[in-house]
Design a protein around this motif. Structure first.
Motif, PDB file in Angstrom:
ATOM      1  N   ASP A 117       0.862  -1.183   0.000  1.00  0.00           N
ATOM      2  CA  ASP A 117       0.000   0.000   0.000  1.00  0.00           C
ATOM      3  C   ASP A 117       0.901   1.236   0.000  1.00  0.00           C
ATOM      4  OD1 ASP A 117      -1.930   1.922   0.300  1.00  0.00           O
ATOM      5  OD2 ASP A 117      -2.627   1.245   2.271  1.00  0.00           O
ATOM      6  N   LEU A 118       0.892   1.979  -1.092  1.00  0.00           N
ATOM      7  CA  LEU A 118       1.828   3.090  -1.272  1.00  0.00           C
ATOM      8  C   LEU A 118       1.265   4.451  -0.872  1.00  0.00           C
ATOM      9  CD1 LEU A 118       3.497   2.189  -4.708  1.00  0.00           C
ATOM     10  CD2 LEU A 118       4.356   1.769  -2.391  1.00  0.00           C
ATOM     11  N   ASP A 177      -6.815  -6.903   5.814  1.00  0.00           N
ATOM     12  CA  ASP A 177      -7.191  -6.654   4.420  1.00  0.00           C
ATOM     13  C   ASP A 177      -6.130  -7.162   3.446  1.00  0.00           C
ATOM     14  OD1 ASP A 177      -9.040  -5.625   2.528  1.00  0.00           O
ATOM     15  OD2 ASP A 177      -7.815  -3.827   2.281  1.00  0.00           O
ATOM     16  N   GLY A 178      -5.160  -7.903   3.940  1.00  0.00           N
ATOM     17  CA  GLY A 178      -4.184  -8.522   3.046  1.00  0.00           C
ATOM     18  C   GLY A 178      -2.941  -7.705   2.787  1.00  0.00           C
ATOM     19  N   ILE A 179      -2.743  -6.630   3.550  1.00  0.00           N
ATOM     20  CA  ILE A 179      -1.597  -5.740   3.329  1.00  0.00           C
ATOM     21  C   ILE A 179      -0.425  -6.174   4.210  1.00  0.00           C
ATOM     22  CG2 ILE A 179      -0.779  -3.357   3.553  1.00  0.00           C
ATOM     23  CD1 ILE A 179      -3.754  -2.524   3.047  1.00  0.00           C
ATOM     24  N   ARG A 180       0.742  -6.217   3.633  1.00  0.00           N
ATOM     25  CA  ARG A 180       1.960  -6.596   4.368  1.00  0.00           C
ATOM     26  C   ARG A 180       2.945  -5.438   4.484  1.00  0.00           C
ATOM     27  NH1 ARG A 180       5.408  -7.354   7.171  1.00  0.00           N
ATOM     28  NH2 ARG A 180       6.734  -9.152   7.593  1.00  0.00           N
ATOM     29  N   TYR A 181       2.916  -4.519   3.515  1.00  0.00           N
ATOM     30  CA  TYR A 181       3.866  -3.405   3.477  1.00  0.00           C
ATOM     31  C   TYR A 181       3.106  -2.104   3.234  1.00  0.00           C
ATOM     32  CZ  TYR A 181       6.938  -7.373   2.597  1.00  0.00           C
ATOM     33  OH  TYR A 181       7.590  -8.578   2.680  1.00  0.00           O
ATOM     34  N   ILE A 182       3.431  -1.087   3.999  1.00  0.00           N
ATOM     35  CA  ILE A 182       2.773   0.216   3.865  1.00  0.00           C
ATOM     36  C   ILE A 182       3.818   1.311   3.733  1.00  0.00           C
ATOM     37  CG2 ILE A 182       1.611   2.012   5.235  1.00  0.00           C
ATOM     38  CD1 ILE A 182      -0.449   0.021   6.073  1.00  0.00           C
ATOM     39  N   LEU A 183       3.629   2.179   2.763  1.00  0.00           N
ATOM     40  CA  LEU A 183       4.384   3.426   2.700  1.00  0.00           C
ATOM     41  C   LEU A 183       3.563   4.476   3.441  1.00  0.00           C
ATOM     42  CD1 LEU A 183       6.923   4.830   1.353  1.00  0.00           C
ATOM     43  CD2 LEU A 183       5.304   5.652  -0.371  1.00  0.00           C
ATOM     44  N   ALA A 184       4.066   4.929   4.570  1.00  0.00           N
ATOM     45  CA  ALA A 184       3.369   5.959   5.340  1.00  0.00           C
ATOM     46  C   ALA A 184       3.560   7.300   4.638  1.00  0.00           C
ATOM     47  CB  ALA A 184       3.909   6.009   6.763  1.00  0.00           C
ATOM     48  N   ALA A 237       2.407  -5.920  -8.901  1.00  0.00           N
ATOM     49  CA  ALA A 237       3.820  -5.854  -9.288  1.00  0.00           C
ATOM     50  C   ALA A 237       4.283  -4.408  -9.407  1.00  0.00           C
ATOM     51  CB  ALA A 237       4.036  -6.590 -10.614  1.00  0.00           C
ATOM     52  N   ASN A 238       3.430  -3.545  -9.944  1.00  0.00           N
ATOM     53  CA  ASN A 238       3.787  -2.129 -10.061  1.00  0.00           C
ATOM     54  C   ASN A 238       4.045  -1.520  -8.683  1.00  0.00           C
ATOM     55  OD1 ASN A 238       3.601  -2.149 -12.838  1.00  0.00           O
ATOM     56  ND2 ASN A 238       1.559  -1.247 -12.904  1.00  0.00           N
ATOM     57  N   ALA A 239       3.216  -1.859  -7.703  1.00  0.00           N
ATOM     58  CA  ALA A 239       3.400  -1.320  -6.354  1.00  0.00           C
ATOM     59  C   ALA A 239       4.737  -1.763  -5.777  1.00  0.00           C
ATOM     60  CB  ALA A 239       2.247  -1.755  -5.453  1.00  0.00           C
ATOM     61  N   ARG A 240       5.066  -3.029  -5.955  1.00  0.00           N
ATOM     62  CA  ARG A 240       6.354  -3.529  -5.452  1.00  0.00           C
ATOM     63  C   ARG A 240       7.518  -2.838  -6.160  1.00  0.00           C
ATOM     64  NH1 ARG A 240       3.478  -8.535  -5.944  1.00  0.00           N
ATOM     65  NH2 ARG A 240       4.579  -9.006  -7.911  1.00  0.00           N
ATOM     66  N   ASP A 241       7.388  -2.685  -7.477  1.00  0.00           N
ATOM     67  CA  ASP A 241       8.475  -2.075  -8.244  1.00  0.00           C
ATOM     68  C   ASP A 241       8.675  -0.608  -7.866  1.00  0.00           C
ATOM     69  OD1 ASP A 241       8.964  -4.445  -9.534  1.00  0.00           O
ATOM     70  OD2 ASP A 241       7.844  -3.932 -11.344  1.00  0.00           O
ATOM     71  N   LEU A 242       7.585   0.123  -7.649  1.00  0.00           N
ATOM     72  CA  LEU A 242       7.712   1.526  -7.251  1.00  0.00           C
ATOM     73  C   LEU A 242       8.380   1.644  -5.892  1.00  0.00           C
ATOM     74  CD1 LEU A 242       4.267   3.006  -8.384  1.00  0.00           C
ATOM     75  CD2 LEU A 242       6.492   3.449  -9.408  1.00  0.00           C
ATOM     76  N   LEU A 243       8.004   0.788  -4.965  1.00  0.00           N
ATOM     77  CA  LEU A 243       8.612   0.812  -3.628  1.00  0.00           C
ATOM     78  C   LEU A 243      10.109   0.511  -3.709  1.00  0.00           C
ATOM     79  CD1 LEU A 243       7.957   1.165  -0.590  1.00  0.00           C
ATOM     80  CD2 LEU A 243       7.636  -1.315  -0.487  1.00  0.00           C
TER      81      LEU A 243
END
Length: 257
Positions: free
Chosen positions: A8-9, A37-44, A229-235
């Motif tokens: 979640d970015l 809700d299935g989220i493991r990583y968050i960009l605050a 995949a886009n979310a992972r790549d942007l992070l």
């Protein structure tokens, strides 16, 4: 469909730093909701340089470190990274050293436009950012009044190399039928590349990421993996393949929110 490693970015989860969460207890509850809700990583991404909030890079890094310590203590399986939702203004470039990127190398930044319109100087800002090797990711364009009325404006921005993030609650209809229709149109036209929650501790501002991915799947079975995949790549600061994009259908000039 249940996903347990979503990225979640765009999320206002840090306590007492903007309008996202008033306290640590509320932030911890948001974190539990995110995991559910299935989220493991968050960009605050606390608000930065808008009319109400200044959240400097060093302060956000410290806030994330403190919050992560508490998440670990509470055994909440969530990893949080420091970021900002940077509000567009004419002095943007003079503050660039205080910006946190979506990624650690600041190849991408999350950029919020004024809700009512797209300033004429945005095109010049995009060019200046590109000269610094920075690609802006426009936050929730489907909720911008001018872009809703003139969706080709987002197409013109994407042509210049920007990316865009659609909000999960927009896709599932929380902001109303008009915003939902615009969000789906932008997805189908390839004008948004990532879905994020923009979650706040406010009514109807929760995560709904799993439901949003279900909407994506109904539009095209290939969308969920592409957006994830886009979310992972942007992070990670990696280049993403935007693929082909199309001019959206012309919308009405006036919309009722």
């Amino acid at each position: 469909m249940k996903i347990n490693n979503l990225v979640d970015l765009h999320c206002h989860i840090l306590p007492a730093i903007d309008d996202g969460s008033p306290s640590l207890d509320v932030s911890l509850e948001l974190a539990r909701q995110a995991v559910a809700d299935g989220i493991r990583y968050i960009l605050a991404t606390p608000h930065h340089m808008d009319r109400h909030y200044l959240n400097h890079a060093d302060e956000v890094r410290q806030a994330v470190e403190d919050f992560q310590d508490e998440l670990d203590f509470q055994h909440i399986q969530l990893t949080v990274f420091p970021g900002q939702e940077i509000h567009l203004n004419g002095q943007l470039m003079s503050h660039i050293d205080d910006f946190l990127g979506i990624d650690a190398s600041r190849n991408y930044i999350l950029l919020e436009l004024p809700h009512e319109m797209v300033p004429n100087y945005l095109d010049e800002m995009i060019f200046q950012l590109s000269c610094k090797g920075i690609t802006p990711v426009i936050a929730h364009p489907e909720r911008n009044e001018q872009i809703i009325a003139e969706p080709k404006r987002l197409y013109e921005l994407v042509e210049q190399g920007v990316l865009a993030q659609v909000t999960a609650t927009s896709l599932v209809g929380t902001f109303g039928e008009q915003v939902q229709r615009t969000a789906k149109e932008f997805v189908k036209c390839g004008l948004v590349q990532v879905v994020a929650s923009d979650a706040h501790a406010l009514k109807n501002r929760g995560f709904t990421m799993t439901k949003a991915y279900q909407v994506l799947r109904k539009l095209n079975s290939e969308y969920p993996e592409r957006f994830a995949a886009n979310a992972r790549d942007l992070l990670n600061g990696d280049q993403i393949d935007t693929g082909q994009f199309e001019i959206p259908r012309k919308q009405r000039k006036h919309w009722l929110f």
